[in-house]
Scaffold this motif. Structure first.
Motif, PDB file in Angstrom:
ATOM      1  N   THR A 141      74.714  64.658  36.607  1.00 32.83           N
ATOM      2  CA  THR A 141      75.308  64.422  37.925  1.00 32.83           C
ATOM      3  C   THR A 141      74.388  64.803  39.087  1.00 32.83           C
ATOM      4  N   LYS A 145      74.621  58.724  39.724  1.00 33.27           N
ATOM      5  CA  LYS A 145      75.990  58.567  40.224  1.00 33.27           C
ATOM      6  C   LYS A 145      76.786  57.598  39.366  1.00 33.27           C
ATOM      7  N   THR A 147      79.283  55.703  37.082  1.00 30.90           N
ATOM      8  CA  THR A 147      80.709  55.858  36.792  1.00 30.90           C
ATOM      9  C   THR A 147      81.210  54.811  35.808  1.00 30.90           C
ATOM     10  N   ASP A 148      80.362  53.805  35.503  1.00 32.99           N
ATOM     11  CA  ASP A 148      80.763  52.779  34.537  1.00 32.99           C
ATOM     12  C   ASP A 148      79.521  52.282  33.796  1.00 32.99           C
ATOM     13  N   ASP A 151      76.518  50.653  35.416  1.00 31.16           N
ATOM     14  CA  ASP A 151      75.590  51.484  36.192  1.00 31.16           C
ATOM     15  C   ASP A 151      74.340  51.854  35.398  1.00 31.16           C
ATOM     16  N   THR A 230      71.218  59.005  32.448  1.00 26.16           N
ATOM     17  CA  THR A 230      72.508  58.492  32.008  1.00 26.16           C
ATOM     18  C   THR A 230      72.355  57.871  30.631  1.00 26.16           C
ATOM     19  N   ILE A 251      81.679  61.420  31.015  1.00 20.69           N
ATOM     20  CA  ILE A 251      82.564  60.724  31.951  1.00 20.69           C
ATOM     21  C   ILE A 251      83.242  59.559  31.245  1.00 20.69           C
ATOM     22  N   PRO A 253      84.335  56.108  31.512  1.00 21.56           N
ATOM     23  CA  PRO A 253      83.984  55.044  32.448  1.00 21.56           C
ATOM     24  C   PRO A 253      85.211  54.411  33.114  1.00 21.56           C
ATOM     25  N   LYS A 254      85.010  53.879  34.316  1.00 19.16           N
ATOM     26  CA  LYS A 254      86.110  53.244  35.049  1.00 19.16           C
ATOM     27  C   LYS A 254      86.771  52.136  34.235  1.00 19.16           C
TER      28      LYS A 254
END
Length: 354
Positions: A141, A145, A147-148, A151, A230, A251, A253-254
């Motif tokens: 992080t 950035k 989030t899916d 990315d 990532t 994370i 993912p969205k």
């Protein structure tokens, strides 16, 4: 002469009986890394007298090994639930489970029922659940950035990401592109077109990939060193990194983490079903299930097994999966026969692309 022949026949019979007894006292297990902790194995052998021969593998290798032998060579295997119906339909590499020999009360009912549905072929059930978890993103992080899944292909991650050239990556990218690959499972033509689209996306993304990982040590080292910002990774890999590197987080993912369930399935030509059922029932005892889940770093399908698990892992799970993310997990359904051939061709093209 007859007496001599009788002695020879008797000796042969004794040797055969000894070999059979030795076979009866051995379970040949085809499984994943960390699913057989040393203390669990030793306790099982002490309680039952059954020795366990462990061969480590993954989904693709399990199918390949059992297909090559028509289901021989192992007494118990642990494929993921979505990788049973298709291979069974195509190759007949498993035998139906005798559910009367399973201590059903030891399982979380909803997971037992879901796995029953996903592994039923021609009215027969071929597996019961064992360990479950998810795949998603592990992100530094401080430097990313993301989030899916899409990315991974962002310009600010150029040359600093990793993923596997395996079917989960195809599925993940399809979801991140707003598509539902599972909805196309029963339409090979539509599924093939979608996979071609995903393959093009992955080919365009190759410049961002530092390396395609195939072993966990390389991947974990890349995240620790900062070589990677990532990566597509399993949840407990990220949680393990987080313990020593707080900026690295798993994370969901969205577009949804991918949910998997590893099972117990009996190969078609397994020779020791009794030992296989003994191992299954032993492993689903809550106190044993907690030890295995802690070793694997994942969660168990055993009822009450979570009580003995690492409290830190529980906290990390809660942080990664607020209620909305938990509801958005995309659980793998059974893979129809033939789909993996489509995926294999796409992955080969991505691998060969310059």
């Amino acid at each position: 002469m007859h007496r001599k022949l009788s002695k020879i026949a008797l000796a042969t019979l004794l040797l055969a009986t000894g070999a059979a007894q030795a076979q009866d006292n051995t379970l040949r297990l085809l499984t994943w890394a960390d699913y057989v902790p040393k203390d669990v194995l030793e306790q099982f052998t002490k309680e039952t007298g059954i020795k366990v021969e462990v061969t480590l593998s993954n989904n693709e290798e399990m199918i390949s090994k059992l297909r090559a032998t028509a289901g021989a060579g192992f007494d118990l295997a642990q494929p993921s639930q979505d990788r049973i119906a298709g291979p069974q339909t195509e190759f007949g590499i498993y035998k139906p489970m005798d559910l009367s020999k399973i201590q059903a009360a030891q399982f979380i009912p909803s997971m037992l029922e879901a796995t029953r549905i996903n592994t039923t072929v021609a009215g027969k059930v071929y597996a019961v659940p064992h360990i479950w978890g998810t795949d998603g993103l592990v992100v530094n992080t401080k430097t990313s950035k993301a989030t899916d899944y899409a990315d991974l292909c962002a310009a600010d991650n150029a040359g600093k990401v990793s993923m596997r050239l395996k079917r989960p990556t195809l599925i993940a990218f399809a979801f991140s592109m707003g598509k539902n690959p599972f909805a196309a499972y029963n339409d090979p033509k539509a599924y093939g077109a979608l996979m071609d689209e995903v393959g093009k996306k992955l080919t365009d993304c190759k410049a961002n990939v530092k390396f395609y990982w195939d072993g966990k040590d390389q991947l974990l080292a890349g995240m620790r060193s900062g070589e990677l910002t990532t990566a597509m990774m399993w949840d407990t890999g990220g949680w393990g990194l987080n313990k020593t590197h707080p900026d690295i987080k798993f994370i969901a993912p969205k577009s949804g983490a991918l949910g998997w369930v590893d099972t117990f399935a009996i190969p078609a030509k397994g020779k020791n079903d009794a030992a296989a059922y003994a191992w299954i029932n032993f492993n689903m005892r809550p106190e044993i299930a907690a030890k295995v889940a802690t070793s694997a770093g994942n969660f168990t399908a055993a009822k009450g097994g979570e009580q003995g698990m690492d409290p830190v892992l529980k906290q990390q799970f809660a942080a990664s999966f607020p209620e909305a993310a938990l509801k958005n997990i995309k659980w793998y359904p059974a893979v129809p026969a033939g789909l993996e051939d489509i995926e294999g061709r796409v992955l080969d093209r991505v691998k060969a692309a310059k």
